[in-house]
Design an enzyme around this catalytic site. Structure first.
Site, short mmCIF file in Angstrom:
data_model
loop_
_atom_site.label_atom_id
_atom_site.label_comp_id
_atom_site.label_asym_id
_atom_site.label_seq_id
_atom_site.Cartn_x
_atom_site.Cartn_y
_atom_site.Cartn_z
N ARG A 168 0.84 -1.22 0.00
CA ARG A 168 0.00 0.00 0.00
C ARG A 168 0.87 1.25 0.00
O ARG A 168 0.54 2.26 -0.63
CB ARG A 168 -0.91 0.00 1.24
CG ARG A 168 -2.04 -1.01 1.14
CD ARG A 168 -2.67 -1.25 2.50
NE ARG A 168 -3.09 -0.02 3.13
CZ ARG A 168 -3.08 0.20 4.46
NH1 ARG A 168 -2.68 -0.73 5.29
NH2 ARG A 168 -3.48 1.33 4.94
N LYS A 187 -2.91 -6.41 14.15
CA LYS A 187 -1.71 -6.56 14.99
C LYS A 187 -2.09 -6.60 16.47
O LYS A 187 -1.51 -7.34 17.26
CB LYS A 187 -0.75 -5.40 14.71
CG LYS A 187 -0.05 -5.54 13.36
CD LYS A 187 0.74 -4.31 12.97
CE LYS A 187 -0.15 -3.22 12.48
NZ LYS A 187 0.38 -2.24 11.58
#
Ligand code: URA
Length: 438
Positions: A168, A187
């Protein structure tokens, strides 16, 4: 399933099922789906968005794409806090022992600094002897024994996010709310806590500059938490000026110690109390926000939070004497002050300029593996709205090289804007998003 058909479906505004996302993400991690197809899908998401369930599905798939931490051996609710990245933001070093001192367990994985924002692991490593790398067993045992442990990331948490984020970054698809939200939450979920308090920063020194974008991200994060059954609350907080007064690793540890002694900057202290309040309420350790806040204030005033900090430092091999004698922290060889050029009110203190100056001094790293200088940085001496006279100290630069010191003074000085009129007060917290709001 054919990848091109999934890209087309998203391009045309459709939604991908969990199985379809699993096919895409696991195929990408295994190297079977090439970058160009994943980039096309990310761009389609950028324009078409993803609905709440689709975002939550992507989050869980990325969370489960690598190692996950099982914290079930730690008794009680484990609360984690995450910031999207600020300047002079030493919150974790204050908040973790503050919350742990009330009996709520903090089992936290933190990162290193990258770019202009600092990282908790680097700051902790400026305490002589402090170990930020523990085995899973040591980490869990320590939380069970003293209620707190903060370590660097070990193993490969959410490798799918790592790959996708790097893609990205080079395909102009970072600024997509569902992609950012799923990246952050994947995460956090992989790191195993039961609930999350998120500090979404907004303003000049933050990754998001506009309040509406920060609110949208906060809602998306909380929505994911709700769908994956991990209670989550987000505060949207100001990053138009440095949160505390210190930028740089050892300097921020010093500021955290002072804050735990009740002598910290007002905004840093207040934000720690507000984030801590949310953590205690999430953990069910207080009946309501008022009770949570009063327990935290008591911990700060009575020295319980400061004692917990010392216990924590000692448990991770650090020299707990730094808490009483900050001269044991790394010190830079040269200092120079930036002085106010005229009398007036401080209108602005640009956090980004100061953070970049600190980075150029060596406090942060431009690339992942660069070495950093733990001692250097900036101590801001004024706040927005203060009245200063010509010659008053605005900031003190700490450097280990005279040339870098001189360059830093020149670079940092324009961060301070002095003007005639008293500036309007900015709020510290712009909004709070809970599961009821999404
Ligand atoms: N931080 C993250 O962890 N992920 C993003 O996508 C953006 C910021």
């Amino acid at each position: 399933m054919r990848t091109a058909e999934l890209i087309q479906k998203k391009r045309d505004g459709g939604r991908l099922s969990r199985e379809e996302l699993e096919f895409l993400v696991s195929g990408y991690v295994r190297g079977e789906i090439p970058d160009y197809q994943m980039a096309a899908w990310a761009m389609a998401v950028f324009f078409q968005g993803m609905d709440a369930e689709e975002t939550a599905d992507l989050t869980l798939i990325m969370a489960n794409s690598g190692d996950t931490l099982d914290l079930s051996a730690i008794k009680g609710f484990k609360a984690d806090k995450h910031s999207t990245g600020g300047v002079a933001d030493t919150t974790t070093l204050v908040l973790a022992p503050l919350v742990a001192s009330t009996g709520v367990r903090v089992a936290k994985m933190s990162g290193r600094g990258l770019g202009h924002t600092g990282g908790t692991v680097d700051k902790l490593e400026s305490i002589p002897g402090f170990k930020t790398s523990l085995s899973a067993r040591e980490f869990i045992d320590q939380v069970n024994q003293i209620g707190i442990s903060v370590v660097g990331q070990s193993g490969e948490l959410a490798p799918a996010d790592k790959l996708l984020y790097a893609l990205r970054d080079v395909t102009a698809t970072v600024e997509s709310i569902p992609l950012i939200a799923s990246s952050i939450m994947s995460k956090k979920i992989a790191a195993g806590s039961d609930g999350f308090v998120l500090d979404v920063k907004v303003g000049r020194g933050a990754f998001l500059k506009k309040e509406e974008d920060a609110l949208a991200l906060a809602k998306s994060l909380v929505q994911i938490g709700k769908l994956v059954r991990k209670p989550t609350v987000a505060l949207v907080t100001d990053m138009n000026q440095p949160l505390g007064r210190s930028i740089g690793n050892a300097l921020e540890v010093k500021e955290a110690i002072q804050t735990l002694q009740g002598r910290g900057p007002r905004n840093l202290t207040e934000l720690c109390l507000q984030l801590g309040t949310e953590m205690l309420v999430l953990a069910g350790a207080a009946a309501d926000a008022a009770e949570a806040r009063s327990r935290l204030e008591h911990s700060l005033r009575s020295g319980l939070a400061f004692d917990k900090f010392k216990e924590w430092v000692a448990a991770q091999g650090g020299d707990p004497r730094v808490a009483e004698d900050i001269s044991l922290l790394p010190q830079a060889s040269f200092q120079q002050d930036i002085l106010a050029p005229r009398r007036g009110f401080v209108q602005e203190i640009d956090p980004l300029t100061l953070a970049l100056t600190a980075m150029h001094l060596g406090a942060g790293r431009a690339t992942k593996d660069a070495a950093i200088d733990l001692a250097v940085g900036i101590e801001v001496q004024v706040g927005v709205g203060d009245l200063v006279s010509a010659g008053d100290v605005l900031a003190r630069i700490h450097a280990n090289d005279p040339k870098q010191l001189a360059a830093a003074v020149v670079e940092a000085a324009p961060a301070f804007v002095i003007g005639e009129a008293e500036p309007p007060r900015r709020p510290l917290v712009y909004g709070k998003i809970t599961a009821r709001d999404v």
